[in-house]
Design an enzyme around this catalytic site. Sequence first.
Site, PDB file in Angstrom:
ATOM      1  N   ASP A  40       0.861  -1.185   0.000  1.00 44.26           N
ATOM      2  CA  ASP A  40       0.000   0.000   0.000  1.00 44.26           C
ATOM      3  C   ASP A  40       0.895   1.231   0.000  1.00 44.26           C
ATOM      4  O   ASP A  40       2.103   1.126   0.270  1.00 44.26           O
ATOM      5  CB  ASP A  40      -0.955   0.008   1.208  1.00 44.26           C
ATOM      6  N   GLU A  92      -0.081  -0.943   5.817  1.00 40.25           N
ATOM      7  CA  GLU A  92       1.023  -0.431   6.644  1.00 40.25           C
ATOM      8  C   GLU A  92       0.950   1.077   6.830  1.00 40.25           C
ATOM      9  O   GLU A  92       1.186   1.599   7.914  1.00 40.25           O
ATOM     10  CB  GLU A  92       2.367  -0.813   5.999  1.00 40.25           C
TER      11      GLU A  92
HETATM   12  C1  LIG Z   1       2.321   4.480  11.246  1.00 40.17           C
HETATM   13  C2  LIG Z   1       2.901   5.140  10.040  1.00 40.17           C
HETATM   14  C3  LIG Z   1       1.804   5.517   9.122  1.00 40.17           C
HETATM   15  C4  LIG Z   1       3.877   4.225   9.363  1.00 40.17           C
HETATM   16  C5  LIG Z   1       4.736   4.890   8.307  1.00 40.17           C
HETATM   17  N1  LIG Z   1       5.685   3.911   7.874  1.00 40.17           N
HETATM   18  C6  LIG Z   1       6.516   4.098   6.869  1.00 40.17           C
HETATM   19  O1  LIG Z   1       6.559   5.118   6.222  1.00 40.17           O
HETATM   20  C7  LIG Z   1       7.443   2.968   6.531  1.00 40.17           C
HETATM   21  N2  LIG Z   1       7.464   2.761   5.186  1.00 40.17           N
HETATM   22  C8  LIG Z   1       5.459   6.111   8.872  1.00 40.17           C
HETATM   23  O2  LIG Z   1       4.931   7.212   8.680  1.00 40.17           O
HETATM   24  O3  LIG Z   1       6.513   5.970   9.471  1.00 40.17           O
END
Ligand SMILES: CC(C)C[C@H](NC(=O)CN)C(=O)O
Length: 490
Positions: free
Chosen positions: A120, A181
């Site tokens: 995603d 995710e």
């Molecule tokens: C909880 C967040 C939305 C997760 C996100 N994760 C990533 O970007 C890792 N690819 C983040 O904002 O850190």
Amino acid sequence: MFPINVYVQLCGLLNCISVPFSEHILLEYVDSHQEEYVQTLRDWVAVESDSSDVLKRPDCHRMMDMTAEKLRAMGGKVELVDIGVQELPNGQTVDLPKVVTAQFGSDPSKQTVCVYGHVDVQPAKLEDGWATDPYNLTDIDGNLYGRGASDNKAPVLAWIHTVEAYQDLPVNVKFIIEGMEETGSNGLDAMIMAQRDSFLSDVDYILISDCGWLSRRPALTYGTRGNCYFFAEVEGPKQDLHSGVYGGTVIEPMTDLIGILDTLISPSGKILIPGIREAVAPLSDEEWKMYQDIEFDIESYKSKIGVSQLMYNNKVDLLAHRWRYPTVTVHGIEGAFSAPGTKTVIPAKVIAKFSIRQVPNMDPAVVKKQVTDYLNSVFAKRKSPNKLKVTMVIGAKPWLADTKHPLYEAGKAAVKRVFNVEPDLIREGGTIPIAKTFEDVTGKSIIMLPIGGFDDGLHSQNEKMSRYNYIEGTKLFIAYLHEVAHLKKN
Ligand SMILES: CC(C)C[C@H](NC(=O)CN)C(=O)O
């Protein structure tokens, strides 16, 4: 695989280091399949699998089907696991994207690794300021621009291509690929717990490549920050009002909201919510020394992001505040007038979105209470008739690994083999929500093996993955599996 007695010299391909002969064949295989790999990435980027927008949910489902299909076509034992529904703020529910699990090999004498990744993406629109269509992978000077190219579609594909390249895998490989995710991995914790004694029971190590290097030097990542994501809703009049007709007579929700948001963090970055700073693990001498030894140029960091001044002017403080101290970010306000033009409205209901990147030894449940109590008390002092509602919608924990673990030795050896340098040992300021759950539920160790570049523009305009990182990263994964195969089996 990898006989130790036949060596060839590979200039250019491997920075002129000696490598075993059959490894050379594997790496040549990767080079000769480069265009195919880029085309598959193009097909994947074309799917607008934005998990934060329920209207895009059909694309998320399609993305999971495409992932499953790719793994199935390679001969994997593939399942699409139903993880239930997502409850929306209006009380309705929508199906969560299924999680793809796949298995390649089940030889009990071999190590078993589980690769986790996600397909995603964050939202992206051309009008946000992209130079090219975010869903049409565009190659400019060796950089492949597109939403999700680096986060996390190319790294997931690089792992898939790694398995495809090996005719005889040196380890058993399992995959868990999810589609939520970017909104906090909804439903995945429960699935991991449910599969602990089945799919995950024979897994020795968990491998994650959902992060980036710090500079041009390859890196191994040993920590991520967590994320507590909040909605703060202030509701007043029953509908939006004309600011000329009603302005000066009503207590405006937006004024209340901005007022309480301004009490979260000081201009110099000090978090003002009681109890947060006290919970943070102190910086040890060993850590200080590690940061001190990392090559990191503050001036190029500034110029990369286009700012003239940072919160800190020395390397150790800067890295520490990027990786191992908490921070508060206000992301946006739903209901606020944000279009171009000059609408003179008093919005009736506004919802602020802000998050706290938390770190060891903070606990999301405690943070939730600290933030809610604090905002309610600050709001009460305003004596406003409006209503405040604070909810925490993501509570993802931080994760920290022991860099002395053999997985990291294997990582160093693989980096050396492919790039002929020692990797940086780094932490990541972002969050992989499921990492800590993986570790807690399985009791197994994780390594994060990034292949993304330092300037990939994750979550931002013009996200990209360089061809170099995509292709050499695939070679890194090939070399890494070879190294893991030689670790002592528990
Ligand atoms: C909880 C967040 C939305 C997760 C996100 N994760 C990533 O970007 C890792 N690819 C983040 O904002 O850190």
